[in-house]
Structures are given as C-alpha cells and as structure tokens.
Design a protein around this motif. Structure first.
Motif, PDB file in Angstrom:
ATOM      1  N   GLU A 195      17.976  45.505  72.821  1.00  0.00           N
ATOM      2  CA  GLU A 195      17.784  46.586  73.788  1.00  0.00           C
ATOM      3  C   GLU A 195      18.466  47.819  73.218  1.00  0.00           C
ATOM      4  N   ASP A 196      17.666  48.841  72.926  1.00  0.00           N
ATOM      5  CA  ASP A 196      18.167  50.027  72.224  1.00  0.00           C
ATOM      6  C   ASP A 196      18.037  51.277  73.089  1.00  0.00           C
ATOM      7  N   TRP A 197      19.073  52.121  73.028  1.00  0.00           N
ATOM      8  CA  TRP A 197      19.015  53.475  73.559  1.00  0.00           C
ATOM      9  C   TRP A 197      19.155  54.412  72.362  1.00  0.00           C
ATOM     10  N   VAL A 198      18.088  55.119  72.043  1.00  0.00           N
ATOM     11  CA  VAL A 198      18.077  56.023  70.895  1.00  0.00           C
ATOM     12  C   VAL A 198      18.265  57.445  71.406  1.00  0.00           C
ATOM     13  N   ALA A 199      19.311  58.098  70.951  1.00  0.00           N
ATOM     14  CA  ALA A 199      19.625  59.441  71.425  1.00  0.00           C
ATOM     15  C   ALA A 199      18.603  60.456  70.920  1.00  0.00           C
ATOM     16  N   ALA A 200      18.556  61.597  71.602  1.00  0.00           N
ATOM     17  CA  ALA A 200      17.680  62.700  71.181  1.00  0.00           C
ATOM     18  C   ALA A 200      17.953  63.043  69.725  1.00  0.00           C
ATOM     19  N   LYS A 201      16.863  63.243  68.966  1.00  0.00           N
ATOM     20  CA  LYS A 201      16.900  63.599  67.540  1.00  0.00           C
ATOM     21  C   LYS A 201      17.421  62.461  66.654  1.00  0.00           C
ATOM     22  N   GLY A 202      17.500  61.245  67.215  1.00  0.00           N
ATOM     23  CA  GLY A 202      17.953  60.104  66.432  1.00  0.00           C
ATOM     24  C   GLY A 202      16.809  59.161  66.128  1.00  0.00           C
ATOM     25  N   GLY A 203      17.057  58.205  65.245  1.00  0.00           N
ATOM     26  CA  GLY A 203      16.018  57.234  64.958  1.00  0.00           C
ATOM     27  C   GLY A 203      16.298  56.402  63.728  1.00  0.00           C
ATOM     28  N   SER A 209       8.415  57.914  68.214  1.00  0.00           N
ATOM     29  CA  SER A 209       7.405  58.222  67.193  1.00  0.00           C
ATOM     30  C   SER A 209       7.474  57.198  66.064  1.00  0.00           C
ATOM     31  N   HIS A 210       6.309  56.690  65.675  1.00  0.00           N
ATOM     32  CA  HIS A 210       6.203  55.630  64.671  1.00  0.00           C
ATOM     33  C   HIS A 210       5.432  56.120  63.458  1.00  0.00           C
ATOM     34  N   LYS A 211       5.899  55.743  62.254  1.00  0.00           N
ATOM     35  CA  LYS A 211       5.159  55.920  61.010  1.00  0.00           C
ATOM     36  C   LYS A 211       5.364  54.673  60.162  1.00  0.00           C
ATOM     37  N   ASP A 212       4.344  54.301  59.373  1.00  0.00           N
ATOM     38  CA  ASP A 212       4.504  53.127  58.523  1.00  0.00           C
ATOM     39  C   ASP A 212       3.748  53.285  57.214  1.00  0.00           C
ATOM     40  N   SER A 213       3.989  52.339  56.310  1.00  0.00           N
ATOM     41  CA  SER A 213       3.415  52.380  54.966  1.00  0.00           C
ATOM     42  C   SER A 213       1.935  52.055  54.946  1.00  0.00           C
ATOM     43  N   LEU A 214       1.365  51.667  56.090  1.00  0.00           N
ATOM     44  CA  LEU A 214      -0.081  51.449  56.182  1.00  0.00           C
ATOM     45  C   LEU A 214      -0.823  52.733  56.530  1.00  0.00           C
ATOM     46  N   GLU A 272      11.066  54.764  63.043  1.00  0.00           N
ATOM     47  CA  GLU A 272      10.910  55.006  64.479  1.00  0.00           C
ATOM     48  C   GLU A 272      11.908  56.097  64.865  1.00  0.00           C
ATOM     49  N   PHE A 273      11.405  57.211  65.434  1.00  0.00           N
ATOM     50  CA  PHE A 273      12.276  58.347  65.749  1.00  0.00           C
ATOM     51  C   PHE A 273      12.050  58.866  67.163  1.00  0.00           C
ATOM     52  N   ASN A 330      -0.206  54.460  59.419  1.00  0.00           N
ATOM     53  CA  ASN A 330      -0.261  54.646  60.867  1.00  0.00           C
ATOM     54  C   ASN A 330       0.802  55.635  61.328  1.00  0.00           C
ATOM     55  N   GLY A 331       0.437  56.419  62.314  1.00  0.00           N
ATOM     56  CA  GLY A 331       1.371  57.305  62.982  1.00  0.00           C
ATOM     57  C   GLY A 331       1.020  57.353  64.454  1.00  0.00           C
ATOM     58  N   SER A 332       1.998  57.146  65.322  1.00  0.00           N
ATOM     59  CA  SER A 332       1.705  57.102  66.756  1.00  0.00           C
ATOM     60  C   SER A 332       2.959  57.425  67.540  1.00  0.00           C
ATOM     61  N   THR A 333       2.781  57.604  68.846  1.00  0.00           N
ATOM     62  CA  THR A 333       3.898  57.775  69.765  1.00  0.00           C
ATOM     63  C   THR A 333       3.805  56.678  70.810  1.00  0.00           C
ATOM     64  N   ILE A 334       4.922  56.008  71.053  1.00  0.00           N
ATOM     65  CA  ILE A 334       4.975  54.882  71.981  1.00  0.00           C
ATOM     66  C   ILE A 334       5.721  55.324  73.227  1.00  0.00           C
ATOM     67  N   ARG A 335       5.053  55.176  74.379  1.00  0.00           N
ATOM     68  CA  ARG A 335       5.622  55.585  75.664  1.00  0.00           C
ATOM     69  C   ARG A 335       5.595  54.404  76.627  1.00  0.00           C
ATOM     70  N   PRO A 336       6.234  54.523  77.796  1.00  0.00           N
ATOM     71  CA  PRO A 336       6.174  53.437  78.775  1.00  0.00           C
ATOM     72  C   PRO A 336       4.731  53.044  79.071  1.00  0.00           C
ATOM     73  N   GLY A 337       4.481  51.754  79.070  1.00  0.00           N
ATOM     74  CA  GLY A 337       3.127  51.229  79.225  1.00  0.00           C
ATOM     75  C   GLY A 337       2.488  50.868  77.901  1.00  0.00           C
ATOM     76  N   ASP A 338       2.969  51.473  76.809  1.00  0.00           N
ATOM     77  CA  ASP A 338       2.458  51.154  75.476  1.00  0.00           C
ATOM     78  C   ASP A 338       3.182  49.931  74.912  1.00  0.00           C
ATOM     79  N   VAL A 339       2.454  49.129  74.165  1.00  0.00           N
ATOM     80  CA  VAL A 339       3.029  48.000  73.446  1.00  0.00           C
ATOM     81  C   VAL A 339       2.541  48.075  72.005  1.00  0.00           C
ATOM     82  N   GLN A 340       3.471  48.034  71.070  1.00  0.00           N
ATOM     83  CA  GLN A 340       3.140  48.110  69.648  1.00  0.00           C
ATOM     84  C   GLN A 340       3.445  46.769  68.993  1.00  0.00           C
ATOM     85  N   ARG A 341       2.533  46.317  68.137  1.00  0.00           N
ATOM     86  CA  ARG A 341       2.749  45.086  67.376  1.00  0.00           C
ATOM     87  C   ARG A 341       2.570  45.354  65.889  1.00  0.00           C
ATOM     88  N   MET A 342       3.576  45.011  65.099  1.00  0.00           N
ATOM     89  CA  MET A 342       3.467  45.032  63.648  1.00  0.00           C
ATOM     90  C   MET A 342       3.557  43.606  63.125  1.00  0.00           C
TER      91      MET A 342
END
Length: 234
Positions: free
Chosen positions: A44-52, A73-78, A102-103, A80-92
């Motif tokens: 369970e993570d709390w990421v502060a503003a401008k952190g990641g 905000s997500h970026k990966d070596s494949l 992740e930032f 992909n770039g996306s933003t994950i918000r409440p209701g979103d579920v991301q699977r890698m």
C-alpha cells in the motif's frame, strides 16, 4: 481464518513514498510473511506530489496496480504510456523482462495505490500490458471480477491461476463468496471497515482463509475490499 492487522505490516518511507508491506519486500523481511499461496506482494503506497518510481525492471511476475486516490502515470519498455485513476486496473506480465516507471505528476495531490504481485503460471513468456476501467459504481454491493486466468466477464487476463475481485459496500449492503474446493482466499481491506463472518477488519487489515467455505461480507459504515481466489496454500 487468520487475520493480519494493518499495524503488523512492514514499513518504508522516504521523501516521496510512504509504504506498507503485507509481505516481505525490500528492506522488510519476515520469514513468516513471504506470501500467501501464489500471492507474493501487496504494497500500500502513498506517492507524494512530483514523486514516483523511476524506470526499473521485473521478470516473471504478474503485477497489478490498483489506484484508490489520485492519478499515476505509467511508461514501460513496450512503448505503453497511460494514466491510472480510481476505477482503473493495470496488469503487467513481466515475463522474460520489462522495464517501467510510475510517477505522480500532480503539483499538490498524493496518489494512494495498491501494488500487487502474483506468481505466474508460466515463466519466460513475452511480456505484456493491459489496462481497463471498471466504473466504481459497478462494484457497489457486488463482487466485481477484475482479473482472471481466462479474461472471463471482460476481466483482465492474467498468466496465473488466480482471480481478483473487488467490492464497495455501504451500510445495509452485503455480499457472499463461496470458496471452491481446493482453493484459498485472501481478503485485503482497502478502505473503511469490513465485517467478514462476524469479524471486524479495519483499512489495511487482511484475512487468509483456507478452511471456511462460505464468506459473508458486510459493513456498518462503508468498505472497499479486494478478494483473491488462489490455489490452496501450502
């Protein structure tokens, strides 16, 4: 039913991250808390503003990101770039190797999330990525399937013998789950106060279930929780 309290979890913090570890992770090591069945990590993570988390790598793990507050905000070596918000579920599916970052790009809002790792069914596969939006209102008073081995019910497909459900309950609402034979269940309370078979669980608490087959969930206020249907724990 074994209840794990929130305050018994491992802790880590730095200038931009405050984290609680349900299982051994990083500098937190407890030989009795190495995972449950194929479930290896719930942070369970709390990421502060401008952190990641800067770009880093994983192999042979199914990684799920579940955001409860804010935007990540997500970026990966494949590519992909996306933003994950409440209701979103991301699977890698890390497979034979993936890099990602992740930032929290907000100037003033924290991101509150769960990062989940589940051991894969097959190793060395081609890495993969998927993200879906599951409207929060659709899990009110029901157990909504978010991820599964076969992608049934429009859930995310995972390379693992596990299924992930989520539910949001308010006072007067209740759901039930019947544990299949030869399976184990892990419940994590994301928010609020959950009543599970008469036991009261607070936010951050969890329950490991191996013997009980009928599970009844309710609340006297509000609760958001995740349920993992897993192979029988050994």
């Amino acid at each position: 039913m074994n209840i794990i309290t929130s305050d018994s979890r491992g802790k880590f913090s730095n200038e931009w991250l405050d984290s609680r570890h349900s299982f051994s992770f990083g500098e937190y090591y407890d030989p009795d808390r190495m995972g449950f069945s194929s479930l290896r990590v719930i942070n369970e993570d709390w990421v502060a503003a401008k952190g990641g988390f800067p770009m880093h790598g994983h192999r042979d793990m199914e990684i799920i990101t579940y955001v409860m507050e804010g935007a990540l905000s997500h970026k990966d070596s494949l590519g992909n770039g996306s933003t994950i918000r409440p209701g979103d579920v991301q699977r890698m599916s890390a497979g034979r190797g993936i890099l990602h970052s992740e930032f929290n790009h907000s100037a003033d809002e924290n991101v509150h999330l769960l990062q989940i790792w589940i051991q894969p069914k097959f190793t060395g596969i081609r890495p993969g990525y998927a993200q879906e939006h599951f409207p929060l209102e659709q899990r009110r008073g029901v157990l909504q399937l978010l991820a599964s081995p076969d992608g049934r019910g429009n859930s995310l497909n995972m390379n693992t013998d596990a299924s992930l459900y989520a539910s949001i309950l308010q006072d007067g609402e209740a759901v039930q789950f019947s544990k299949p034979d030869g399976r184990a269940v892990y419940v994590h309370v994301a928010k609020g106060v959950l009543i599970l078979n008469g036991a009261t669980l607070q936010a951050g608490d969890a329950a490991e279930i191996t013997a009980e087959t009928e599970l009844a969930f309710s609340t006297q206020s509000n609760a958001e929780f995740l349920l993992f249907d897993l192979p029988a724990a050994h």
